[in-house]
Design a protein around this motif. Sequence first.
Motif, mmCIF file in Angstrom:
data_model
loop_
_atom_site.group_PDB
_atom_site.id
_atom_site.type_symbol
_atom_site.label_atom_id
_atom_site.label_comp_id
_atom_site.label_asym_id
_atom_site.label_seq_id
_atom_site.Cartn_x
_atom_site.Cartn_y
_atom_site.Cartn_z
ATOM 1 N N UNK A 59 0.849 -1.195 0.000
ATOM 2 C CA UNK A 59 0.000 0.000 0.000
ATOM 3 C C UNK A 59 0.880 1.238 0.000
ATOM 4 N N UNK A 60 0.472 2.251 -0.766
ATOM 5 C CA UNK A 60 1.129 3.550 -0.708
ATOM 6 C C UNK A 60 2.131 3.778 -1.823
ATOM 7 N N UNK A 61 2.463 5.047 -2.000
ATOM 8 C CA UNK A 61 3.432 5.468 -3.001
ATOM 9 C C UNK A 61 4.830 5.473 -2.380
ATOM 10 N N UNK A 62 5.815 5.707 -3.218
ATOM 11 C CA UNK A 62 7.217 5.756 -2.786
ATOM 12 C C UNK A 62 7.597 7.228 -2.693
ATOM 13 N N UNK A 63 7.701 7.734 -1.461
ATOM 14 C CA UNK A 63 7.884 9.168 -1.253
ATOM 15 C C UNK A 63 9.188 9.550 -0.566
ATOM 16 N N UNK A 64 9.818 8.602 0.133
ATOM 17 C CA UNK A 64 11.050 8.943 0.849
ATOM 18 C C UNK A 64 12.046 7.788 0.785
ATOM 19 N N UNK A 65 13.232 8.041 1.277
ATOM 20 C CA UNK A 65 14.311 7.044 1.217
ATOM 21 C C UNK A 65 13.943 5.751 1.945
ATOM 22 N N UNK A 66 13.221 5.864 3.042
ATOM 23 C CA UNK A 66 12.802 4.685 3.800
ATOM 24 C C UNK A 66 11.840 3.821 2.974
ATOM 25 N N UNK A 67 10.875 4.470 2.298
ATOM 26 C CA UNK A 67 9.950 3.747 1.409
ATOM 27 C C UNK A 67 10.725 3.023 0.321
ATOM 28 N N UNK A 68 11.681 3.718 -0.297
ATOM 29 C CA UNK A 68 12.466 3.170 -1.402
ATOM 30 C C UNK A 68 13.265 1.950 -0.954
ATOM 31 N N UNK A 84 -1.217 -2.362 -4.157
ATOM 32 C CA UNK A 84 -2.456 -2.420 -3.388
ATOM 33 C C UNK A 84 -3.031 -1.027 -3.162
ATOM 34 N N UNK A 85 -4.033 -0.639 -3.970
ATOM 35 C CA UNK A 85 -4.690 0.655 -3.806
ATOM 36 C C UNK A 85 -4.150 1.709 -4.760
ATOM 37 N N UNK A 86 -4.921 2.777 -4.909
ATOM 38 C CA UNK A 86 -4.599 3.820 -5.883
ATOM 39 C C UNK A 86 -3.270 4.517 -5.621
ATOM 40 N N UNK A 87 -2.871 4.695 -4.375
ATOM 41 C CA UNK A 87 -1.580 5.349 -4.112
ATOM 42 C C UNK A 87 -0.426 4.492 -4.621
ATOM 43 N N UNK A 88 -0.514 3.193 -4.434
ATOM 44 C CA UNK A 88 0.528 2.287 -4.938
ATOM 45 C C UNK A 88 0.491 2.211 -6.460
ATOM 46 N N UNK A 148 -4.046 -3.832 -7.918
ATOM 47 C CA UNK A 148 -5.371 -3.848 -7.309
ATOM 48 C C UNK A 148 -5.753 -2.404 -6.978
ATOM 49 N N UNK A 149 -6.360 -1.683 -7.947
ATOM 50 C CA UNK A 149 -6.724 -0.299 -7.687
ATOM 51 C C UNK A 149 -7.893 -0.177 -6.718
ATOM 52 N N UNK A 150 -8.132 1.054 -6.311
ATOM 53 C CA UNK A 150 -9.230 1.371 -5.398
ATOM 54 C C UNK A 150 -8.724 2.309 -4.326
ATOM 55 N N UNK A 151 -9.600 3.167 -3.851
ATOM 56 C CA UNK A 151 -9.207 4.122 -2.815
ATOM 57 C C UNK A 151 -10.273 4.159 -1.718
ATOM 58 N N UNK A 152 -10.195 3.155 -0.860
ATOM 59 C CA UNK A 152 -9.394 1.937 -0.946
ATOM 60 C C UNK A 152 -10.138 0.860 -1.734
ATOM 61 N N UNK A 153 -9.436 -0.222 -2.087
ATOM 62 C CA UNK A 153 -10.160 -1.361 -2.678
ATOM 63 C C UNK A 153 -11.151 -1.889 -1.640
ATOM 64 N N UNK A 175 -13.228 -6.183 -15.352
ATOM 65 C CA UNK A 175 -14.547 -5.687 -14.976
ATOM 66 C C UNK A 175 -14.478 -4.619 -13.911
ATOM 67 N N UNK A 176 -15.503 -3.807 -13.857
ATOM 68 C CA UNK A 176 -15.588 -2.675 -12.946
ATOM 69 C C UNK A 176 -15.369 -3.063 -11.487
ATOM 70 N N UNK A 177 -15.907 -4.204 -11.073
ATOM 71 C CA UNK A 177 -15.778 -4.619 -9.676
ATOM 72 C C UNK A 177 -14.317 -4.866 -9.270
ATOM 73 N N UNK A 178 -13.470 -5.183 -10.244
ATOM 74 C CA UNK A 178 -12.090 -5.515 -9.912
ATOM 75 C C UNK A 178 -11.075 -4.435 -10.264
ATOM 76 N N UNK A 179 -11.390 -3.529 -11.188
ATOM 77 C CA UNK A 179 -10.351 -2.585 -11.625
ATOM 78 C C UNK A 179 -10.742 -1.118 -11.541
#
Length: 182
Positions: A59-68, A84-88, A148-153, A175-179
């Motif tokens: 889950x989440x985007x890569x924003x700092x050195x620790x995430x990376x 996992x999720x729209x941020x990722x 697995x998109x969704x905010x949140x899935x 399909x819409x339910x999954x993407x």
Amino acid sequence: MEKIKFATVWLAGCSGCHMSFLDLDEWLIELAEKVDVVYSPVGSDIKEYPEGVDVCLVEGAVANEENLELLRKVRERTKFLISFGDCAVTANVPGMRNMIKGADPVLRRCYLELGDTTPQLPHFPGIVPELLERVSPVHEVVKVDMFMPGCPPSAERIKASIEPLLQGEKPVMQGRDMIKFG
């Protein structure tokens, strides 16, 4: 039958995806019978990401050195990685700071221009992770096996994505339910 080594990781995001994961309610009991949770910010105090993980939800985007650093380790040690999720998947809300163009302008805006009483830049090496110049979705940094998109899935989407993996099958992400995003 050997249990699947299962992990979840939380990078730059709100933890809404993990909260949605907890909405699996009773199915979490069934899941627990089939997986060993070897790393997760939810209900686990494991500090080091282990070797030989079968499936990991990131889950989440890569924003700092620790995430990376963590994401690279996760990819190296995981067989099947799920964005996992729209941020990722897209960097979503954390990626909005990319509009300001760089870590230094972001820090100056947040801590100096908008600072209330004692404006100062945070610089505590080893305590406050250094921001990357740009926030990235997971797939721009490492190979992703499934999105697995969704905010949140929804819990239903999470279950429909994980359940086939427990039988050694790849989920059908159509399909819409999954993407659907958002």
